[in-house]
Enzyme design. Sequence first.
Site, PDB file in Angstrom:
ATOM      1  CG  ASP A 171      11.116-112.383  27.864  1.00  0.00           C
ATOM      2  OD1 ASP A 171      10.387-111.536  28.415  1.00  0.00           O
ATOM      3  OD2 ASP A 171      11.014-113.603  28.088  1.00  0.00           O
ATOM      4  CG  HIS A 254       6.820-109.247  31.112  1.00  0.00           C
ATOM      5  ND1 HIS A 254       8.108-108.806  31.306  1.00  0.00           N
ATOM      6  CD2 HIS A 254       6.928-110.436  30.465  1.00  0.00           C
ATOM      7  CE1 HIS A 254       8.962-109.689  30.805  1.00  0.00           C
ATOM      8  NE2 HIS A 254       8.263-110.692  30.288  1.00  0.00           N
ATOM      9  CG  HIS A 257       3.858-109.337  26.102  1.00  0.00           C
ATOM     10  ND1 HIS A 257       2.973-110.217  26.714  1.00  0.00           N
ATOM     11  CD2 HIS A 257       4.289-109.962  24.975  1.00  0.00           C
ATOM     12  CE1 HIS A 257       2.867-111.310  25.981  1.00  0.00           C
ATOM     13  NE2 HIS A 257       3.671-111.186  24.939  1.00  0.00           N
ATOM     14  CG  HIS A 271       7.001-113.199  25.460  1.00  0.00           C
ATOM     15  ND1 HIS A 271       5.860-112.951  26.201  1.00  0.00           N
ATOM     16  CD2 HIS A 271       8.052-112.985  26.311  1.00  0.00           C
ATOM     17  CE1 HIS A 271       6.203-112.598  27.434  1.00  0.00           C
ATOM     18  NE2 HIS A 271       7.518-112.610  27.527  1.00  0.00           N
TER      19      HIS A 271
END
Length: 365
Positions: A171, A254, A257, A271
């Site tokens: 992340d 992101h 993602h 995540h």
Amino acid sequence: MAKILISPSKYIQGAGELENLGTYAAAYGKKALILISEGGYKRIGDAIKQSFEKTECSIEFDYFNGECSKKEIERLNELMKTTGSDFIIGIGGGKIFDTAKAVAYYAKTPVLICPTIASTDAPCSALSVIYTEDGVFEEYLFLPANPNLVLLDTTIIAKSPVRLTVSGMGDALATYFEARACQKSQATSCAGGKTTEAAMALAKLCFDTLMAEGVKAKVALEAGACTEAVEKVIEANTLLSGIGFESAGLAGAHAIHNGLTVLEECHHMYHGEKVAFGTITQLVLENAPADELEEVIDFCIDVGLPVTLNELGVTEVTDEKIMEVAKLACAETDTLHNMPFDVTPQTVAAALKAADAYGHYFLGN
């Protein structure tokens, strides 16, 4: 537009800090609703209770239902009322934090965040990521304020599964590259303004810390040791990434993602693991220099982050699946449009295919 930097009011990190939670919490209200998983309660519930014993603040525990969804937020808002709680504490991982922050927003109360893992940069942010009951990304809920307090007991975090801290590195890995893209495009950050030099410096420090300390921290954690490298990576995963992404901005990684959440095969992945692959895809999309792409992929391989769709659980990669991911990633409201050039589902699909191919190439398969 003004430059804006936001952050939690107080950040505390150190060994054994959980025993001070009650003392810190008592400054924010008379009764706390503590949101925690059932497993988390079994592990540290007694320690939490002990930290409140010498305070005038009472506590009410409730188990998290597993998804940061509108239904769960509504349930907890009602519980805040029925228990007479005047603030909330989220203890555990990212979805618990996002839920607690959303509940505090609607209930207009303080919120304290106490991570037991360092798997995402969610603890420090004024943002909740809302999912459907089935775990598919739904929307970002931007909040008017960051958490009142973030407290990390590194002794507890060091005992968590190593994969979780590595996921946090995934992340955090995106932070600098997304910040850089937003600075180039002059995109509005999650803080509601342009990026400051301070936010960019923190984002770059986050990346540099991962490169310098990430592998050392993983090896130390596997040996059951909380070393200085581990402390630095926990700070990078949580504080540096948290302030960096929020005050500098999100972009491709992101959004990729979020696109991957459409594939049920990926739901078991964390995540940060999906964000790491999203980072590689963003670098491909912007045609980053070969040495930069190689450094990122090599780092992911060294610490155990996925570099192929197969490693993310997609055993059968098809053009149809890739296009599904690309279309969701390109949603009008998502952050892929913060890249400093136009993106389309077709260009994103091509980047996804190439990122997957590069991953296989560096893995030698």
